[in-house]
Design an enzyme around this catalytic site. Structure first.
Site, PDB file in Angstrom:
ATOM      1  N   GLY A  13      -5.960  -3.952  -2.905  1.00  0.00           N
ATOM      2  CA  GLY A  13      -4.932  -3.177  -3.596  1.00  0.00           C
ATOM      3  C   GLY A  13      -3.560  -3.661  -3.187  1.00  0.00           C
TER       4      GLY A  13
ATOM      5  N   GLN B 285       5.483  -3.549  -2.119  1.00  0.00           N
ATOM      6  CA  GLN B 285       5.012  -4.578  -1.180  1.00  0.00           C
ATOM      7  C   GLN B 285       5.438  -5.981  -1.611  1.00  0.00           C
ATOM      8  OE1 GLN B 285       0.745  -3.044  -0.974  1.00  0.00           O
ATOM      9  NE2 GLN B 285       1.044  -3.855   1.074  1.00  0.00           N
TER      10      GLN B 285
ATOM     11  N   CYS C 152      -3.736  -3.076   6.103  1.00  0.00           N
ATOM     12  CA  CYS C 152      -2.690  -3.170   5.079  1.00  0.00           C
ATOM     13  C   CYS C 152      -2.112  -4.576   5.075  1.00  0.00           C
ATOM     14  CB  CYS C 152      -1.597  -2.151   5.396  1.00  0.00           C
ATOM     15  SG  CYS C 152      -0.232  -2.195   4.232  1.00  0.00           S
ATOM     16  N   LEU C 153      -1.881  -5.124   3.880  1.00  0.00           N
ATOM     17  CA  LEU C 153      -1.326  -6.483   3.777  1.00  0.00           C
ATOM     18  C   LEU C 153       0.100  -6.563   4.329  1.00  0.00           C
ATOM     19  CD1 LEU C 153      -2.572  -7.494   0.191  1.00  0.00           C
ATOM     20  CD2 LEU C 153      -3.525  -8.212   2.394  1.00  0.00           C
TER      21      LEU C 153
ATOM     22  N   HIS D  87      -4.103   4.999  -0.530  1.00  0.00           N
ATOM     23  CA  HIS D  87      -3.295   4.073   0.279  1.00  0.00           C
ATOM     24  C   HIS D  87      -2.126   3.518  -0.555  1.00  0.00           C
ATOM     25  CE1 HIS D  87      -3.065   0.742   3.424  1.00  0.00           C
ATOM     26  NE2 HIS D  87      -2.346   0.230   2.432  1.00  0.00           N
ATOM     27  N   GLU D  88      -2.420   3.117  -1.806  1.00  0.00           N
ATOM     28  CA  GLU D  88      -1.369   2.504  -2.640  1.00  0.00           C
ATOM     29  C   GLU D  88      -0.335   3.534  -3.081  1.00  0.00           C
ATOM     30  OE1 GLU D  88      -1.309  -0.529  -2.329  1.00  0.00           O
ATOM     31  OE2 GLU D  88      -3.405  -0.764  -1.706  1.00  0.00           O
TER      32      GLU D  88
ATOM     33  N   HIS E  38       2.057   4.050  -0.408  1.00  0.00           N
ATOM     34  CA  HIS E  38       3.091   3.001  -0.408  1.00  0.00           C
ATOM     35  C   HIS E  38       4.234   3.384  -1.346  1.00  0.00           C
ATOM     36  CE1 HIS E  38       1.851  -0.350   2.051  1.00  0.00           C
ATOM     37  NE2 HIS E  38       0.666  -0.444   1.492  1.00  0.00           N
TER      38      HIS E  38
HETATM   39 ZN    ZN Z   1      -1.002  -1.287   2.299  1.00  0.00          ZN
END
Ligand code: ZN
Length: 169
Positions: free
Chosen positions: A46, A51, A91-92, A133-134, A137
């Site tokens: 995701g 991000q 998380c990226l 999670h997204e 963000h």
């Molecule tokens: Zn993340």
């Protein structure tokens, strides 16, 4: 399509609530295409628009389950949530860190698809976790905000150490 740079923890845009998309124009559709490509290049499931440095309420996900996509949501909201489950999450934007995070076991998300049509999706397991999670963000929240104060302190120390090691390389 192109891969965009993923913003790392510390970039202010990750802490700013993203703004609703007013019109799904060519720029937004290009953003969505680039987000899919960026997510795949990073082997993520995701990715939220902030991000990649764009403060708009858009996220993409591909959890490897054809029931759930790959798909993109514009202006998503969680309409229903139920149950609770604790699973390890990463998380990226915080590469190298992970922690057990409690999330709802089932959610219903509503929003628009890239054509501007209304969509409603019921999700469980990894897809439910990814959606929560997204959307976090898009509200300026990270998974480290969803753990105990002690665990959070440990994660921040680990992050500082990882950054120092990366700077030395
Ligand atoms: Zn993340």
């Amino acid at each position: 399509m192109s891969v965009r740079e993923i913003q790392q923890f510390g970039e202010p845009i990750l802490r700013q609530p993203a703004a609703p998309v007013e019109e799904i124009n060519a720029d937004v559709r290009r953003l969505i295409d680039d987000m899919f490509e960026t997510m795949r290049a990073a082997q993520g499931v995701g990715l939220a628009a902030n991000q990649v440095g764009i403060g708009l309420r858009v996220f993409v996900m591909d959890v490897g389950d054809p029931d759930y996509g790959p798909r993109a949501f514009v202006n998503p909201v969680i309409a229903e949530r139920s149950g609770g489950i604790v699973v390890e999450e990463g998380c990226l934007s915080l590469p190298g860190l992970s922690a057990e995070v409690e999330r709802a076991a089932r959610v219903v998300v509503e929003g628009l698809d890239p054509s501007g049509d209304k969509v409603r999706l019921e999700a469980t397991e990894l897809a439910a976790r990814c959606i929560q999670h997204e959307i976090d963000h898009l509200d300026g929240l990270l998974f480290i905000d969803r753990v105990s104060p002690l665990k959070r302190r440990m994660l921040l120390n680990e992050w500082a150490k990882l950054r120092k090691e990366a700077a030395r390389r």
